[in-house]
Design a protein around this motif. Structure first.
Motif, short mmCIF file in Angstrom:
data_model
loop_
_atom_site.label_atom_id
_atom_site.label_comp_id
_atom_site.label_asym_id
_atom_site.label_seq_id
_atom_site.Cartn_x
_atom_site.Cartn_y
_atom_site.Cartn_z
N ILE A 206 43.87 -31.27 -13.08
CA ILE A 206 44.76 -30.11 -13.11
C ILE A 206 44.34 -29.35 -14.36
N PRO A 207 43.86 -28.12 -14.25
CA PRO A 207 43.33 -27.42 -15.42
C PRO A 207 44.33 -27.25 -16.57
N SER A 208 45.58 -26.97 -16.29
CA SER A 208 46.56 -26.76 -17.37
C SER A 208 47.97 -26.77 -16.80
N MET A 209 48.96 -26.64 -17.68
CA MET A 209 50.36 -26.53 -17.23
C MET A 209 50.55 -25.29 -16.38
N ALA A 210 49.72 -24.28 -16.56
CA ALA A 210 49.84 -23.05 -15.78
C ALA A 210 49.54 -23.27 -14.30
N GLN A 211 48.89 -24.38 -13.97
CA GLN A 211 48.54 -24.66 -12.58
C GLN A 211 49.40 -25.73 -11.93
N VAL A 212 50.39 -26.28 -12.63
CA VAL A 212 51.22 -27.31 -12.00
C VAL A 212 52.13 -26.69 -10.95
N SER A 213 52.49 -27.51 -9.98
CA SER A 213 53.39 -27.06 -8.93
C SER A 213 54.54 -28.05 -8.81
N VAL A 214 55.48 -27.74 -7.96
CA VAL A 214 56.62 -28.63 -7.74
C VAL A 214 56.13 -30.00 -7.25
N ASP A 215 55.00 -30.05 -6.58
CA ASP A 215 54.44 -31.32 -6.11
C ASP A 215 54.02 -32.23 -7.27
N ASP A 216 53.78 -31.64 -8.45
CA ASP A 216 53.37 -32.42 -9.62
C ASP A 216 54.56 -32.98 -10.40
N ALA A 217 55.78 -32.60 -10.04
CA ALA A 217 56.96 -33.02 -10.79
C ALA A 217 57.10 -34.55 -10.89
N PRO A 218 56.89 -35.32 -9.83
CA PRO A 218 57.02 -36.78 -9.99
C PRO A 218 56.01 -37.36 -10.99
N LEU A 219 54.78 -36.89 -10.95
CA LEU A 219 53.77 -37.36 -11.90
C LEU A 219 54.15 -36.98 -13.32
N LEU A 220 54.51 -35.73 -13.55
CA LEU A 220 54.87 -35.29 -14.90
C LEU A 220 56.10 -36.02 -15.40
N GLY A 221 57.05 -36.29 -14.52
CA GLY A 221 58.23 -37.06 -14.90
C GLY A 221 57.86 -38.47 -15.32
N ARG A 222 56.96 -39.11 -14.59
CA ARG A 222 56.51 -40.46 -14.95
C ARG A 222 55.80 -40.45 -16.29
N MET A 223 55.01 -39.40 -16.54
CA MET A 223 54.31 -39.30 -17.82
C MET A 223 55.30 -39.17 -18.97
N MET A 224 56.33 -38.36 -18.78
CA MET A 224 57.32 -38.17 -19.83
C MET A 224 58.11 -39.45 -20.10
N VAL A 225 58.39 -40.21 -19.06
CA VAL A 225 59.11 -41.47 -19.22
C VAL A 225 58.23 -42.52 -19.90
N LYS A 226 56.94 -42.50 -19.62
CA LYS A 226 56.00 -43.47 -20.19
C LYS A 226 55.71 -43.19 -21.66
N ALA A 227 55.77 -41.93 -22.07
CA ALA A 227 55.39 -41.53 -23.43
C ALA A 227 56.14 -42.30 -24.53
N PRO A 228 57.48 -42.44 -24.48
CA PRO A 228 58.16 -43.18 -25.55
C PRO A 228 57.72 -44.64 -25.65
N GLU A 229 57.50 -45.27 -24.51
CA GLU A 229 57.04 -46.66 -24.50
C GLU A 229 55.68 -46.77 -25.18
N LEU A 230 54.76 -45.87 -24.85
CA LEU A 230 53.42 -45.90 -25.43
C LEU A 230 53.43 -45.54 -26.91
N ALA A 231 54.29 -44.60 -27.29
CA ALA A 231 54.40 -44.22 -28.70
C ALA A 231 54.82 -45.45 -29.52
N LYS A 232 55.85 -46.13 -29.08
CA LYS A 232 56.34 -47.31 -29.80
C LYS A 232 55.30 -48.42 -29.82
N ALA A 233 54.67 -48.69 -28.68
CA ALA A 233 53.68 -49.76 -28.58
C ALA A 233 52.44 -49.51 -29.43
N ASN A 234 52.21 -48.24 -29.79
CA ASN A 234 51.01 -47.90 -30.55
C ASN A 234 51.30 -47.55 -32.00
N GLY A 235 52.50 -47.87 -32.48
CA GLY A 235 52.76 -47.78 -33.91
C GLY A 235 53.74 -46.74 -34.38
#
Length: 118
Positions: free
Chosen positions: A49-78
């Protein structure tokens, strides 16, 4: 979808090595090779996906999963825990938005804050 000229697509394909910290069927997360903070990870969807300018409603589940995963990865990495600690998520979009690699990616930054003056 894959762009053969995209550096992140090459990293996802395994053609370029990375310091991988997480991977599933839809995303890859690896350490930035030029970190701007003690913790600097890049979350990249495996589909080009070239950028946020190209996301569509179909990308919402993926982007949601990424946002939910971010805090876990932040903590696990210091990153220190909230509220005294924390992390920053950043998505640059387009040339004027500071995007250097035209494959959607989320920066996870934590630790000492180089963006803070003083």
């Amino acid at each position: 979808m894959h762009d053969p000229n995209c550096i992140f697509c090459k990293i996802i394909a395994g053609d370029i090595p990375s310091s991988k910290v997480y991977e599933d069927e839809d995303m890859l997360v690896f350490k930035d090779i030029h970190p701007s903070a003690p913790v600097h990870l890049l979350m990249v969807p495996k589909r080009h996906i070239p950028s946020m300018a190209q996301v569509s409603v179909d990308d919402a589940p993926l982007l949601g999963r990424m946002m939910v995963k971010a805090p876990e990865l932040a903590k696990a990495n210091g990153c220190n825990p909230y509220p005294e600690g924390g992390f920053r998520l950043m998505v640059n979009t387009g040339e004027e938005g500071g995007q250097e690699v035209h494959h959607l990616h989320i920066h996870i930054l934590g630790g000492a804050r180089p963006w803070r003056k003083g």
